[in-house]
Design an enzyme around this catalytic site. Structure first.
Site, PDB file in Angstrom:
ATOM      1  N   LYS A  49     -48.173 -15.254  61.181  1.00 53.05           N
ATOM      2  CA  LYS A  49     -48.780 -14.728  62.407  1.00 53.05           C
ATOM      3  C   LYS A  49     -50.243 -14.374  62.147  1.00 53.05           C
ATOM      4  O   LYS A  49     -51.118 -14.665  62.952  1.00 53.05           O
ATOM      5  CB  LYS A  49     -48.000 -13.493  62.897  1.00 53.05           C
ATOM      6  N   GLN A  93     -42.347  -5.729  63.334  1.00 54.30           N
ATOM      7  CA  GLN A  93     -41.520  -6.834  62.867  1.00 54.30           C
ATOM      8  C   GLN A  93     -40.083  -6.366  62.664  1.00 54.30           C
ATOM      9  O   GLN A  93     -39.835  -5.367  61.987  1.00 54.30           O
ATOM     10  CB  GLN A  93     -42.110  -7.389  61.555  1.00 54.30           C
ATOM     11  N   ASP A 116     -44.623  -7.878  72.311  1.00 55.63           N
ATOM     12  CA  ASP A 116     -43.382  -8.652  72.394  1.00 55.63           C
ATOM     13  C   ASP A 116     -42.563  -8.284  73.637  1.00 55.63           C
ATOM     14  O   ASP A 116     -41.456  -8.776  73.817  1.00 55.63           O
ATOM     15  CB  ASP A 116     -42.548  -8.456  71.111  1.00 55.63           C
TER      16      ASP A 116
END
Ligand code: NAP
Length: 278
Positions: A49, A93, A116
């Site tokens: 990422k 994460q 997200d």
């Protein structure tokens, strides 16, 4: 003839456009990723990422914690990032170490920086049919891929295998919001193949080989989200590509299908949140 849904190709196209867009932005987007613990796959994902972000001119920082990190340490860091004007997007994460309440941690992210789309605020917006700040990355990537190949959703029967908050539930809801008729399956579903045989669109997000030969009707659109190492250590998806690709109309490969689209969506979401906070 079966068409391969090429996630890498679409990701590259999205990246080309994003590079130009970011270069012209007065504020350089900034993504902060919190990584707690030492899960080897998570480390690889987080580094990928960062690399992608940097290629596009997006600032990216990784904040590492050992697996002994406390909930309070994580909450304090998130609060600091929420208040930091130089940070536009925050990602925690997953998975987190087992002693950490992931719902509490995710919900500490301010919805305006929740890249997200997993906070209660943003998922609540999604599930009530309103617009969240951003849609969850993997489901968004899947819908972008379907759109790119002109695959109609309205009126179709979509079967989603898996009901995680990360993929299964939001992708089912996004398909429902686009007027598909959606059936959601999970580990307790009985006679799975009786249901999958009625799918026009099948999305599998399990992490085990669950979709094999004779489980789908001809011309089904097959999206394989799963990615894991099989017993021989090879990368595998949930779908038996060899047999299923013979009858599918469209199918994603693993790797090269949904994975690149998740990263593309993360970058799109980072830029979107940056634009919104100007
Ligand atoms: P997860 O939280 O473990 O959820 C897995 C789901 O599969 C659960 O809902 C579970 O049902 C269901 N399930 C388990 N065994 C089943 C069976 N035999 N038949 C039917 N359903 C079954 O996983 P996740 O986070 O959603 O991820 C799923 C997979 O996608 C993993 O391989 C992950 O690595 C991959 N993934 C890929 C990307 C990408 O970008 N390519 C992104 C995210 C995830 P219950 O709810 O009943 O337990």
């Amino acid at each position: 003839m079966t068409v391969i849904l090429d996630g890498k190709k679409l990701r590259d196209k999205i990246f080309e456009d994003l590079k130009v867009k970011v270069a012209n932005m007065s504020v350089k987007p900034s993504l902060a990723v919190i990584l707690a613990g030492d899960d080897p796959s998570s480390k690889i994902y987080v580094n990928n990422k960062k690399k992608c972000a940097e290629k596009l001119g997006i600032n990216s920082i990784i904040i590492n914690y050992p697996s002994t990190v406390t909930e309070n340490e994580l909450l304090e860091k998130i609060q600091e990032l929420n208040n930091d004007k130089n940070i536009n997007a925050i990602l925690v994460q997953l998975p987190l170490p087992v002693h950490i309440d992931k719902f509490k941690i995710i919900d500490a992210i301010t919805p305006e920086k929740d890249v997200d789309g997993l906070t209660t605020y943003n998922s609540g917006k999604l599930f009530s049919g309103e617009k969240p700040y951003v849609y969850p990355c993997t489901p968004k990537g899947i819908l972008l891929l379907l759109d790119e190949y002109g695959i109609e959703i309205e009126g179709k029967h979509a079967v989603v295998i898996g009901r995680s908050n990360l993929v299964g539930k939001p992708v089912a809801q996004m398909l429902l919001n686009k007027n598909a008729t959606v059936t959601q399956c999970h580990s307790k579903t009985k006679n799975l193949s009786d249901i999958t045989k009625t799918a026009d669109i099948l999305i599998s997000a399990v992490g085990k080989k669950v979709v094999g030969e004779n489980m789908l009707k001809s011309n089904c659109v097959v999206i394989d989200v799963g990615i894991f190492r099989d017993e021989n250590g090879n990368l595998s998806g949930d779908v038996d590509f060899e047999t299923v690709s013979k009858t599918a109309s469209y199918i994603t490969p693993v790797p090269g299908g949904v994975g690149p689209m998740t990263i593309a969506s993360l970058m799109l979401n980072t830029v979107k949140l940056t634009e919104a906070c100007r």
